[in-house]
Design a protein around this motif. Structure first.
Motif, PDB file in Angstrom:
ATOM      1  N   GLU A  12       0.809  -1.215   0.000  1.00  0.00           N
ATOM      2  CA  GLU A  12       0.000   0.000   0.000  1.00  0.00           C
ATOM      3  C   GLU A  12       0.843   1.266   0.000  1.00  0.00           C
ATOM      4  O   GLU A  12       0.309   2.367   0.084  1.00  0.00           O
ATOM      5  CB  GLU A  12      -0.930   0.001   1.216  1.00  0.00           C
ATOM      6  N   THR A  13       2.144   1.118  -0.061  1.00  0.00           N
ATOM      7  CA  THR A  13       3.028   2.282  -0.072  1.00  0.00           C
ATOM      8  C   THR A  13       3.613   2.485  -1.462  1.00  0.00           C
ATOM      9  O   THR A  13       3.659   1.569  -2.287  1.00  0.00           O
ATOM     10  CB  THR A  13       4.172   2.115   0.939  1.00  0.00           C
ATOM     11  N   GLU A  14       4.076   3.685  -1.695  1.00  0.00           N
ATOM     12  CA  GLU A  14       4.632   4.059  -2.982  1.00  0.00           C
ATOM     13  C   GLU A  14       6.083   3.617  -3.098  1.00  0.00           C
ATOM     14  O   GLU A  14       6.820   3.625  -2.114  1.00  0.00           O
ATOM     15  CB  GLU A  14       4.536   5.581  -3.103  1.00  0.00           C
ATOM     16  N   ASN A  15       6.471   3.174  -4.289  1.00  0.00           N
ATOM     17  CA  ASN A  15       7.872   2.837  -4.550  1.00  0.00           C
ATOM     18  C   ASN A  15       8.637   4.129  -4.795  1.00  0.00           C
ATOM     19  O   ASN A  15       8.540   4.722  -5.867  1.00  0.00           O
ATOM     20  CB  ASN A  15       7.983   1.907  -5.759  1.00  0.00           C
ATOM     21  N   VAL A  16       9.405   4.560  -3.804  1.00  0.00           N
ATOM     22  CA  VAL A  16      10.085   5.853  -3.889  1.00  0.00           C
ATOM     23  C   VAL A  16      11.587   5.706  -4.118  1.00  0.00           C
ATOM     24  O   VAL A  16      12.297   6.688  -4.177  1.00  0.00           O
ATOM     25  CB  VAL A  16       9.850   6.693  -2.612  1.00  0.00           C
ATOM     26  N   GLY A  42      17.611   0.578 -11.503  1.00  0.00           N
ATOM     27  CA  GLY A  42      16.994  -0.733 -11.416  1.00  0.00           C
ATOM     28  C   GLY A  42      15.711  -0.763 -10.624  1.00  0.00           C
ATOM     29  O   GLY A  42      14.965  -1.742 -10.690  1.00  0.00           O
ATOM     30  N   GLN A  43      15.417   0.299  -9.862  1.00  0.00           N
ATOM     31  CA  GLN A  43      14.200   0.349  -9.057  1.00  0.00           C
ATOM     32  C   GLN A  43      13.112   1.208  -9.698  1.00  0.00           C
ATOM     33  O   GLN A  43      11.959   1.146  -9.296  1.00  0.00           O
ATOM     34  CB  GLN A  43      14.519   0.878  -7.658  1.00  0.00           C
ATOM     35  N   MET A  44      13.480   2.021 -10.662  1.00  0.00           N
ATOM     36  CA  MET A  44      12.487   2.846 -11.345  1.00  0.00           C
ATOM     37  C   MET A  44      11.795   2.040 -12.451  1.00  0.00           C
ATOM     38  O   MET A  44      12.276   0.988 -12.862  1.00  0.00           O
ATOM     39  CB  MET A  44      13.169   4.088 -11.935  1.00  0.00           C
ATOM     40  N   VAL A  45      10.668   2.550 -12.898  1.00  0.00           N
ATOM     41  CA  VAL A  45      10.030   1.983 -14.087  1.00  0.00           C
ATOM     42  C   VAL A  45      10.837   2.457 -15.286  1.00  0.00           C
ATOM     43  O   VAL A  45      10.980   3.655 -15.510  1.00  0.00           O
ATOM     44  CB  VAL A  45       8.568   2.438 -14.213  1.00  0.00           C
ATOM     45  N   SER A  90      22.294   3.210 -33.974  1.00  0.00           N
ATOM     46  CA  SER A  90      22.579   3.656 -32.604  1.00  0.00           C
ATOM     47  C   SER A  90      21.376   4.349 -31.980  1.00  0.00           C
ATOM     48  O   SER A  90      21.483   4.898 -30.876  1.00  0.00           O
ATOM     49  CB  SER A  90      23.774   4.621 -32.607  1.00  0.00           C
ATOM     50  N   GLU A  91      20.248   4.318 -32.653  1.00  0.00           N
ATOM     51  CA  GLU A  91      19.059   5.013 -32.163  1.00  0.00           C
ATOM     52  C   GLU A  91      18.451   4.288 -30.969  1.00  0.00           C
ATOM     53  O   GLU A  91      18.362   3.056 -30.944  1.00  0.00           O
ATOM     54  CB  GLU A  91      18.040   5.160 -33.282  1.00  0.00           C
ATOM     55  N   GLU A  92      17.993   5.071 -29.989  1.00  0.00           N
ATOM     56  CA  GLU A  92      17.475   4.488 -28.756  1.00  0.00           C
ATOM     57  C   GLU A  92      16.563   5.489 -28.055  1.00  0.00           C
ATOM     58  O   GLU A  92      16.804   6.694 -28.081  1.00  0.00           O
ATOM     59  CB  GLU A  92      18.641   4.099 -27.846  1.00  0.00           C
ATOM     60  N   ILE A  93      15.506   4.979 -27.425  1.00  0.00           N
ATOM     61  CA  ILE A  93      14.598   5.787 -26.609  1.00  0.00           C
ATOM     62  C   ILE A  93      14.575   5.195 -25.209  1.00  0.00           C
ATOM     63  O   ILE A  93      14.315   4.001 -25.040  1.00  0.00           O
ATOM     64  CB  ILE A  93      13.170   5.805 -27.193  1.00  0.00           C
ATOM     65  N   THR A  94      14.857   6.017 -24.195  1.00  0.00           N
ATOM     66  CA  THR A  94      14.860   5.551 -22.811  1.00  0.00           C
ATOM     67  C   THR A  94      13.958   6.453 -21.975  1.00  0.00           C
ATOM     68  O   THR A  94      14.128   7.674 -21.951  1.00  0.00           O
ATOM     69  CB  THR A  94      16.283   5.568 -22.212  1.00  0.00           C
ATOM     70  N   LEU A  95      12.986   5.842 -21.299  1.00  0.00           N
ATOM     71  CA  LEU A  95      12.074   6.559 -20.409  1.00  0.00           C
ATOM     72  C   LEU A  95      12.185   5.955 -19.019  1.00  0.00           C
ATOM     73  O   LEU A  95      12.117   4.727 -18.861  1.00  0.00           O
ATOM     74  CB  LEU A  95      10.628   6.454 -20.903  1.00  0.00           C
ATOM     75  N   LYS A  96      12.339   6.809 -17.991  1.00  0.00           N
ATOM     76  CA  LYS A  96      12.424   6.340 -16.608  1.00  0.00           C
ATOM     77  C   LYS A  96      11.435   7.118 -15.747  1.00  0.00           C
ATOM     78  O   LYS A  96      11.394   8.353 -15.791  1.00  0.00           O
ATOM     79  CB  LYS A  96      13.840   6.519 -16.066  1.00  0.00           C
ATOM     80  N   PHE A  97      10.646   6.376 -14.965  1.00  0.00           N
ATOM     81  CA  PHE A  97       9.670   6.972 -14.063  1.00  0.00           C
ATOM     82  C   PHE A  97      10.001   6.561 -12.628  1.00  0.00           C
ATOM     83  O   PHE A  97      10.483   5.454 -12.384  1.00  0.00           O
ATOM     84  CB  PHE A  97       8.255   6.497 -14.407  1.00  0.00           C
ATOM     85  N   THR A 113      -2.014  -1.792 -14.184  1.00  0.00           N
ATOM     86  CA  THR A 113      -1.843  -0.358 -14.381  1.00  0.00           C
ATOM     87  C   THR A 113      -0.929   0.187 -13.296  1.00  0.00           C
ATOM     88  O   THR A 113      -1.169  -0.041 -12.108  1.00  0.00           O
ATOM     89  CB  THR A 113      -3.188   0.386 -14.327  1.00  0.00           C
ATOM     90  N   ILE A 114       0.116   0.882 -13.703  1.00  0.00           N
ATOM     91  CA  ILE A 114       1.056   1.519 -12.788  1.00  0.00           C
ATOM     92  C   ILE A 114       0.925   3.027 -12.953  1.00  0.00           C
ATOM     93  O   ILE A 114       0.853   3.530 -14.078  1.00  0.00           O
ATOM     94  CB  ILE A 114       2.503   1.076 -13.073  1.00  0.00           C
ATOM     95  N   LYS A 115       0.892   3.742 -11.829  1.00  0.00           N
ATOM     96  CA  LYS A 115       0.776   5.195 -11.865  1.00  0.00           C
ATOM     97  C   LYS A 115       1.999   5.844 -11.220  1.00  0.00           C
ATOM     98  O   LYS A 115       2.111   5.865 -10.001  1.00  0.00           O
ATOM     99  CB  LYS A 115      -0.509   5.643 -11.160  1.00  0.00           C
ATOM    100  N   PRO A 116       2.907   6.352 -12.020  1.00  0.00           N
ATOM    101  CA  PRO A 116       4.050   7.104 -11.477  1.00  0.00           C
ATOM    102  C   PRO A 116       3.658   8.566 -11.218  1.00  0.00           C
ATOM    103  O   PRO A 116       2.758   9.103 -11.861  1.00  0.00           O
ATOM    104  CB  PRO A 116       5.112   7.019 -12.576  1.00  0.00           C
ATOM    105  N   ARG A 117       4.380   9.198 -10.307  1.00  0.00           N
ATOM    106  CA  ARG A 117       4.174  10.628 -10.056  1.00  0.00           C
ATOM    107  C   ARG A 117       5.181  11.494 -10.794  1.00  0.00           C
ATOM    108  O   ARG A 117       4.925  12.674 -11.038  1.00  0.00           O
ATOM    109  CB  ARG A 117       4.257  10.919  -8.557  1.00  0.00           C
ATOM    110  N   ASP A 118       6.342  10.917 -11.141  1.00  0.00           N
ATOM    111  CA  ASP A 118       7.404  11.729 -11.724  1.00  0.00           C
ATOM    112  C   ASP A 118       8.054  11.016 -12.908  1.00  0.00           C
ATOM    113  O   ASP A 118       8.286   9.810 -12.861  1.00  0.00           O
ATOM    114  CB  ASP A 118       8.489  12.028 -10.684  1.00  0.00           C
TER     115      ASP A 118
END
Length: 211
Positions: A139-143, A148-151, A161-168, A192-197
């Motif tokens: 019930e707590t947020e993954n902060v 390796g811990q972020m989405v 060499s093209e690449e797209i990287t997204l981290k939440f 469904t995952i909801k990130p804040r940042d």
């Protein structure tokens, strides 16, 4: 005066990476400005009158650079591990723009006032361990913002060499639907995952990025 209201990136098995945008325009310009006419104050001409892609200044002549990113060349990491059997994934970024008009303004003119930006990540995958079940009870947020811990989403294009990287970061598991088939096949889930940042967005490309 266009602003992006929402943007969705979708990747499904056997398909190329797709992106959809919902654009909020500030006003409608005169249709006569769409034609190349020296007698008119033309502010923009689509593609700068270029009809051949190879003649665009940001065009790369390499044979592989015009190819799309494919689902099979992407990776998805969440809860400290990489999910290996993902069938599809969708990333939605919503700016929640609100249309506003004010006294004395022209009827074609409006403002798009941004509200709280929200992120929604949905994915379908086959169950391989009990990690997701544990997160359902968390019930707590993954902060934890360490590597390796972020989405994390990484989309690469083979042969380039093209690449797209997204981290939440700062996220939690919102909903999960578990499917148990009658034929004793693999158990799958839709989550469904909801990130804040949005922690990081990096695009590596040999093409010239506009903006």
């Amino acid at each position: 005066g266009c602003r992006i209201n929402s943007l969705t990136i979708e990747a499904s098995e056997g398909e190329e990476l797709k992106m959809n945008m919902d654009i909020n325009a500030r006003l409608v310009d005169s249709i006569t400005d769409l034609y190349q006419d020296d007698s008119l104050a033309v502010s923009y001409v689509s593609r700068a009158t270029v009809t051949n892609n190879a003649n665009l200044f940001n065009w790369n002549a390499g044979s592989d650079y015009g190819a799309p990113f494919f689902f099979s060349e992407g990776t998805f990491t969440v809860f400290g591990q990489q999910f290996l059997k993902v069938n599809s994934v969708s990333i939605e970024i919503n700016n929640n723009l609100m249309d506003k008009r004010y006294m004395g303004g022209h009827r074609d003119m409006k403002e798009g006032i941004p509200a709280q930006r929200t992120y929604n990540i949905t994915f379908e995958a086959v169950v391989t361990d009990d990690q997701l079940f544990k997160e359902m009870l968390n019930e707590t947020e993954n902060v934890n913002s360490s590597a390796g811990q972020m989405v994390e989403f990484v989309f690469t294009k083979g042969g380039t060499s093209e690449e797209i990287t997204l981290k939440f970061k700062n996220y939690f598991l919102d909903t999960t639907e578990i499917t148990i088939p009658d034929d004793k096949g693999p158990i799958s889930f839709s989550s469904t995952i909801k990130p804040r940042d949005l922690a990081s967005c990096v695009v590596k490309t040999d093409n010239i990025l506009m903006g």
